[in-house]
Write an enzyme that holds these catalytic residues in place. Structure first.
Site, short mmCIF file in Angstrom:
data_model
loop_
_atom_site.label_atom_id
_atom_site.label_comp_id
_atom_site.label_asym_id
_atom_site.label_seq_id
_atom_site.Cartn_x
_atom_site.Cartn_y
_atom_site.Cartn_z
N THR A 31 -86.20 72.89 63.51
CA THR A 31 -86.05 74.33 63.32
C THR A 31 -86.24 75.11 64.63
O THR A 31 -86.91 74.62 65.54
CB THR A 31 -87.13 74.78 62.29
OG1 THR A 31 -87.23 76.20 62.32
CG2 THR A 31 -88.51 74.23 62.61
N LYS B 157 -93.66 70.91 62.60
CA LYS B 157 -92.30 70.50 63.00
C LYS B 157 -92.27 70.24 64.51
O LYS B 157 -91.60 69.31 64.98
CB LYS B 157 -91.28 71.59 62.64
CG LYS B 157 -90.99 71.74 61.16
CD LYS B 157 -90.36 70.52 60.50
CE LYS B 157 -88.94 70.27 60.95
NZ LYS B 157 -88.30 69.18 60.16
N TYR C 121 -96.48 75.43 59.54
CA TYR C 121 -95.16 74.80 59.37
C TYR C 121 -94.53 74.50 60.73
O TYR C 121 -94.17 73.35 61.02
CB TYR C 121 -94.23 75.70 58.54
CG TYR C 121 -92.77 75.33 58.65
CD1 TYR C 121 -92.31 74.10 58.17
CD2 TYR C 121 -91.84 76.19 59.25
CE1 TYR C 121 -90.95 73.75 58.29
CE2 TYR C 121 -90.50 75.85 59.35
CZ TYR C 121 -90.06 74.63 58.88
OH TYR C 121 -88.74 74.27 59.00
P1 NAD Z 1 -86.40 71.80 51.36
O1 NAD Z 1 -87.85 72.12 51.25
O2 NAD Z 1 -85.42 72.50 50.47
O3 NAD Z 1 -86.16 70.23 51.16
C1 NAD Z 1 -87.02 69.26 51.68
C2 NAD Z 1 -86.80 67.97 50.90
O4 NAD Z 1 -87.65 66.96 51.45
C3 NAD Z 1 -87.15 68.10 49.42
O5 NAD Z 1 -86.12 67.53 48.63
C4 NAD Z 1 -88.45 67.31 49.27
O6 NAD Z 1 -88.60 66.70 48.01
C5 NAD Z 1 -88.28 66.28 50.37
N1 NAD Z 1 -89.57 65.74 50.86
C6 NAD Z 1 -90.70 66.43 51.13
N2 NAD Z 1 -91.67 65.59 51.54
C7 NAD Z 1 -91.13 64.34 51.54
C8 NAD Z 1 -91.61 63.05 51.90
N3 NAD Z 1 -92.87 62.89 52.33
N4 NAD Z 1 -90.80 61.99 51.79
C9 NAD Z 1 -89.52 62.15 51.34
N5 NAD Z 1 -89.01 63.34 50.98
C10 NAD Z 1 -89.79 64.43 51.10
O7 NAD Z 1 -86.05 72.05 52.89
P2 NAD Z 1 -84.66 72.40 53.57
O8 NAD Z 1 -84.56 73.88 53.71
O9 NAD Z 1 -83.58 71.63 52.92
O10 NAD Z 1 -84.92 71.82 55.04
C11 NAD Z 1 -84.54 70.49 55.39
C12 NAD Z 1 -84.92 70.24 56.84
O11 NAD Z 1 -84.27 71.21 57.68
C13 NAD Z 1 -86.42 70.40 57.10
O12 NAD Z 1 -86.81 69.39 58.00
C14 NAD Z 1 -86.56 71.78 57.74
O13 NAD Z 1 -87.65 71.82 58.62
C15 NAD Z 1 -85.24 71.87 58.48
N6 NAD Z 1 -84.72 73.24 58.68
C16 NAD Z 1 -84.62 74.10 57.63
C17 NAD Z 1 -84.08 75.37 57.84
C18 NAD Z 1 -83.91 76.36 56.71
O14 NAD Z 1 -83.56 77.52 56.96
N7 NAD Z 1 -84.10 75.97 55.46
C19 NAD Z 1 -83.67 75.76 59.13
C20 NAD Z 1 -83.80 74.83 60.18
C21 NAD Z 1 -84.32 73.57 59.94
#
Ligand code: NAD
Ligand code: TYD
Length: 354
Positions: A132, A162, A158
């Site tokens: 992120t 990360k 958070y």
């Molecule tokens: P989300 O919270 O919707 O999904 C995360 C998923 O990971 C869920 O399905 C959860 O069940 C699973 N999970 C959590 N802990 C786990 C574990 N220990 N083992 C296996 N699975 C596990 O998040 P998202 O928005 O889809 O984000 C996905 C990735 O992208 C993350 O790493 C986040 O940091 C990154 N990200 C998100 C955004 C955003 O705007 N949403 C932006 C940039 C980066």
């Protein structure tokens, strides 16, 4: 085949669905199915032989080692994380466990698997870590956008977790030669976004006649990217990214939160007007700010464009219209994710904020 962790979450599920729209290459999805993971996101793949889903934790070395041995993926894409800043404020421990300790165990399992591959497979293998822009901290108005060399200054549990995972990924490349790639992306929005995050929360609350809680003065700025553009960036980095490199991904769409809420309200006024004919923006309620709230994020995405030729396909106007329409068309999905657990979270986060 590829292994996708966190495949039942918002971005992971969009990534898998988009992958199969373009490839026949199989995907093994590994997801712990926390409150944020939802198999309904992948329901359209239920009988698809290209898709295997396994419920499990990235930190479970025995399980991950078994999956790697059995399916022999050519790449691992790590989406799995605890991802909500407000939850990290109320309870940081899960963030440390999954984002730091979990990523460490995943890296260890992948390193052991990769070390045992034959030369050609070893050269072609990739570990892509999805991160992120929040690791870079907060910008003041007028500061240049985050480039890949911006110093790390995470401000929330958070973003700190990360940041730690990004450092581990980097170290596994430098120390062990693991062929890693890292993407640092700005705020995503689009289908299957869990309605605890700003945009889906506003759509869902507006339709339910509830207040639209804007933290502080609502002038915090985020750089919004339609989720499918994030997915295309990840495919692009996976295919063409230079090993060990970091690519910032963003939409060049800096918007203040209040403007986002106004846009959502205006679209709902057009697409699903309130029964009393009044505008949805009347439901906006300014509430107490988030502690340590980052003021502004902005991504300088010139590296990925220059080196890999990636550009977002959606403008904010096209992406947000599609998103609002998706929530209107998928009320059943919304109802299903609003479980008892969801209601408890809303109570915990918004109680006492006024
Ligand atoms: P989300 O919270 O919707 O999904 C995360 C998923 O990971 C869920 O399905 C959860 O069940 C699973 N999970 C959590 N802990 C786990 C574990 N220990 N083992 C296996 N699975 C596990 O998040 P998202 O928005 O889809 O984000 C996905 C990735 O992208 C993350 O790493 C986040 O940091 C990154 N990200 C998100 C955004 C955003 O705007 N949403 C932006 C940039 C980066
Ligand atoms: P969020 O979607 O939680 O993403 P992040 O904190 O990772 O950027 O929040 C986006 C912005 O919206 C952030 O500045 C906090 C703000 N916000 C509100 O004003 N009200 C809300 O109810 C929520 C959930 C977020």
């Amino acid at each position: 085949m590829i292994l996708v962790t966190g495949s039942a979450g918002f971005i992971g599920a969009n990534f898998v669905l988009d992958w199969f729209a373009r490839h026949d290459e199989a995907v093994v999805g590994l997801d712990k199915l926390t409150y944020a993971g939802n198999l309904e996101n992948l329901a359209s793949l239920k009988d698809d032989p290209r898709h295997i889903f396994v419920r499990g934790d990235i930190g479970d070395a025995e399980l991950v080692t078994k999956l790697l041995k059995q399916y022999r993926p050519r790449a691992v894409i790590n989406f799995a994380a605890e991802s909500h800043v407000d939850r990290s404020i109320h309870g940081p421990e899960d963030f440390i466990q999954t984002n730091i300790v979990g990523t460490f165990h995943l890296l260890e399992s992948v390193r052991a698997y990769w070390s045992g591959l034959a030369d050609e497979e070893k050269t072609d293998f990739r570990f892509l870590h999805v991160s992120t822009d929040e690791v870079y901290g907060s910008l003041a108005k007028g500061d240049p956008a985050f480039s890949e060399t911006h110093r790390y200054e995470p401000n929330s549990p958070y973003s700190a977790s990360k940041a730690a995972s990004d450092h581990l990924v980097r170290a596994y490349h430098h120390t062990y030669g693991l062929p890693v790639l890292t993407t640092n992306c700005s705020n995503n929005y689009g289908p299957y976004h869990f309605p605890e995050k700003l945009i889906p929360l506003m759509i869902v609350n507006a339709l339910a006649g509830k207040p639209l809680p804007v933290y502080g003065d609502g002038q915090q700025i985020r750089d919004w990217l339609y989720v499918k553009d994030h997915c295309s960036a990840i495919r692009c980095v996976l295919e063409k990214g230079r090993l060990g490199e970091v690519y910032n991904v963003g939409g060049c769409n800096e918007k203040a939160n209040l403007d986002i809420v106004h846009t959502v309200c205006a679209l709902l006024d057009e697409l699903r007007p309130r029964a009393d004919g009044k505008p949805y923006r009347e439901q906006i309620a300014f509430v107490a700010d988030r502690p340590g709230h980052d003021r502004r994020y902005a991504i300088d995405a010139r590296k990925i464009e220059r080196e890999l030729g990636w550009k977002p396909a959606e403008t904010f106007e096209t992406g947000i219209r599609k998103t609002v329409q998706w929530y209107l068309d998928n009320q059943g999905w919304v109802n299903n994710v609003q479980s008892g657990n969801y209601r408890q979270w809303v109570e915990k986060n918004y109680a006492g904020r006024d």
